[in-house]
Design an enzyme around this catalytic site. Structure first.
Site, PDB file in Angstrom:
ATOM      1  N   HIS A 149       0.764  -1.266   0.175  1.00  0.00           N
ATOM      2  CA  HIS A 149      -0.135  -0.064  -0.063  1.00  0.00           C
ATOM      3  C   HIS A 149       1.028   1.254   0.025  1.00  0.00           C
ATOM      4  CE1 HIS A 149      -2.802   2.725   2.227  1.00  0.00           C
ATOM      5  NE2 HIS A 149      -3.561   2.542   1.099  1.00  0.00           N
ATOM      6  N   GLU A 170       0.726  -0.474  -4.987  1.00  0.00           N
ATOM      7  CA  GLU A 170      -0.685   0.138  -4.929  1.00  0.00           C
ATOM      8  C   GLU A 170      -0.304   1.647  -4.981  1.00  0.00           C
ATOM      9  OE1 GLU A 170      -3.895   2.752  -3.498  1.00  0.00           O
ATOM     10  OE2 GLU A 170      -2.105   2.121  -2.213  1.00  0.00           O
ATOM     11  N   ASP A 225      -1.663   5.994  -6.046  1.00  0.00           N
ATOM     12  CA  ASP A 225      -2.923   6.632  -6.229  1.00  0.00           C
ATOM     13  C   ASP A 225      -2.333   7.887  -7.357  1.00  0.00           C
ATOM     14  OD1 ASP A 225      -4.720   6.109  -3.462  1.00  0.00           O
ATOM     15  OD2 ASP A 225      -2.492   5.943  -3.062  1.00  0.00           O
ATOM     16  N   HIS A 285      -1.767  10.598  -2.700  1.00  0.00           N
ATOM     17  CA  HIS A 285      -2.931   9.714  -2.417  1.00  0.00           C
ATOM     18  C   HIS A 285      -4.121  10.986  -2.120  1.00  0.00           C
ATOM     19  CE1 HIS A 285      -5.548   8.797   1.031  1.00  0.00           C
ATOM     20  NE2 HIS A 285      -5.743   7.609   0.470  1.00  0.00           N
ATOM     21  N   GLU A 309      -4.818   3.297  -8.225  1.00  0.00           N
ATOM     22  CA  GLU A 309      -6.194   4.010  -7.724  1.00  0.00           C
ATOM     23  C   GLU A 309      -6.461   5.433  -8.485  1.00  0.00           C
ATOM     24  OE1 GLU A 309      -8.617   6.014  -4.229  1.00  0.00           O
ATOM     25  OE2 GLU A 309      -6.932   4.481  -3.676  1.00  0.00           O
TER      26      GLU A 309
END
Length: 366
Positions: free
Chosen positions: A26, A52, A54, A67, A159
Site C-alpha cells: 500500500h 498500490e 494513487d 494519495h 487507484e
C-alpha cells in the site's frame, strides 16, 4: 542414489505447487515517505506482488502519484507557495503545474497546519532528505525496469482518485490514465496493470464506454465518508456483488466489511462479503493492514484470521515485509504438513507407480 534423487525432486515439485495469497504494498512500503519512487522500490525489494499507488491530475493534465487531492499532508507546499492555498487553507494538486510540483519536498505524512506526524515511529517527517513526487510515467518505468532487471512479474495497482472531482474541472482522469498506459502498450488483462477507484460507476464507464480490457478492482468504504457518490451499502450486498461481477475482477473493501468487530476491536465473525464475492468469481483484497495501527491486540493474529477464517485472497498492507514473512512461515508449515500427509497412501501409491516405471525402463535398457 539416482532413484533417491528422483524421488526427492518429485516430492519437492509437489510441495512447490502450494500458492499463497497476494501481498499488495500500500503506497509502496511504510518505511519511507509514501508513494515516492523510493517507497515503491522498497515495496518491490521486500517482495510485494503488487504495488498500490494513487494518481491525481495537475493543472496541465499531468498524472501525479499522490494519495490526496491536496498537497498539504505530505509536502512543504505551504513554505514553497505560501499564497496558493484556497479559502479552506489547503493547496490542491489541480491548481499547480508539474514544473511547480517538482520543486516540492515530500515528507512522511503529517497533519496539515500543526505538523504532527501521523505515524510517529515511521520515517521522520522533519528529515532533510529531499524526496520528490513521482509521475505515473516514472512509476510505470520503475515497474517495467524492475521486471526486466529481475526477470519477475510484479504488478501495479493504480487507484484513480476522485473522478467526479476531476470532472468538475472538465478533466477525464480515467481517459488520461488509459492514454498514458496505451503509450506503453499496457492494454490487456494479462499486462501487469490493474485499475481501481472508489467511484464504482467510473469502473463501469471505463469498461463499457472507454473499452478498457484491463483488470478492474472496486474499492469499497463507508457511505458516510463521502469518498464518492457510489452506494457501497448496495454494492457490497449480494445483488450488488452479482452485478459487479460482470465488470470487475476483484473487490478491495475496507477490512471492516469482511469481518465484524466489537467496540474493543475483537473479531466476532465473518460477514458474507467474501462468500458472495467468491460465489461470483471475484477475488477479495481488503485494505489496509498496518502493523502500527490495527484493531485488536496482535497484528499476526489479525493476518492469521483473515487468511484462515475469512479466507481472503490477499492483503493490502503498509507493511508487505511483515505480511510476507508471516505467509512464508505459514507456507513452510504447510510444506511440512504436505509431506507428512502424503506419506500416507496417496504418496505411497505415487511412489510405487514411479518405482514400477523406473524398473520397467531399466529392463528395457538392459
Amino acid at each position: 542414489m539416482f532413484l533417491i534423487i528422483v524421488l526427492c525432486l518429485y516430492v519437492v515439485g509437489r510441495v512447490q505447487g502450494v500458492s499463497r495469497p497476494l501481498v499488495i504494498g500500500h503506497r509502496g512500503a511504510a518505511y519511507l515517505p509514501e508513494l515516492t519512487l523510493a517507497a515503491q522500490s522498497m515495496g518491490y525489494a521486500f517482495g510485494a506482488d503488487i504495488i498500490e499507488i494513487d494518481v491525481c491530475l495537475t493543472r496541465d493534465n499531468q498524472l501525479i502519484v499522490i494519495h490526496d487531492i491536496y498537497l498539504d499532508g505530505v509536502s512543504n507546499v505551504a513554505e514553497m507557495f505560501p499564497n496558493r492555498n484556497r479559502s479552506n487553507g489547503y493547496s490542491y494538486v489541480i491548481d499547480f503545474d508539474l514544473e511547480e510540483l517538482r520543486r516540492l519536498t515530500i515528507r512522511e505524512r503529517f497533519r496539515p497546519f500543526n505538523g504532527t506526524q501521523i505515524f510517529p515511529l515511521r520515517f521522520p517527517s522533519n528529515s532533510v532528505i529531499a524526496f520528490q513526487l513521482a509521475t505515473l510515467n516514472e512509476t510505470i518505468e520503475l515497474l517495467l525496469g524492475f521486471n526486466r532487471a529481475t526477470g519477475q512479474q510484479r504488478q501495479l495497482l493504480i487507484e484513480i482518485k476522485k473522478p467526479e472531482y476531476h470532472s468538475k474541472y472538465n478533466k477525464s482522469i480515467s481517459s488520461i490514465v488509459l492514454e498514458t498506459l496505451n503509450a506503453y502498450n499496457l492494454k490487456e488483462p494479462s499486462d501487469p496493470i490493474i485499475l481501481q477507484t472508489f467511484h464504482i460507476e467510473e469502473l463501469i464507464h471505463i469498461r463499457r464506454n472507454l473499452g478498457s480490457k484491463l483488470r478492474l478492482f472496486a474499492l469499497m468504504t463507508w457511505n458516510r465518508i463521502n469518498e464518492s457518490s457510489s452506494d457501497y451499502d448496495f454494492y457490497r450486498s449480494e445483488e450488488g456483488i452479482r452485478n459487479l461481477s460482470n465488470v470487475i475482477q476483484a473487490i478491495t473493501p475496507n477490512l471492516e466489511f469482511v469481518v465484524n468487530y466489537d467496540s474493543n476491536g475483537t473479531i466476532l465473525g465473518n460477514t458474507n462479503l467474501t462468500k458472495w464475492a467468491h460465489q461470483n468469481g471475484l477475488a477479495v483484497y481488503p485494505f489496509t493492514f498496518r502493523r502500527d495501527s490495527f484493531p485488536g491486540r496482535s497484528f499476526e493474529q489479525l493476518i492469521q484470521y483473515f487468511l484462515h477464517t475469512a479466507r481472503v485472497d490477499g492483503f493490502i498492507t503498509d507493511h508487505p515485509d511483515v505480511v510476507l514473512e508471516y505467509l512464508r512461515r505459514e507456507m513452510a508449515a504447510k510444506d511440512v504438513i504436505f509431506i507428512e500427509q502424503n506419506s500416507s497412501s496417496s504418496l505411497v501409491s505415487s511412489m510405487l507407480i514411479l518405482l514400477f516405471n523406473m524398473i520397467m525402463i531399466s529392463k528395457i535398457i538392459v
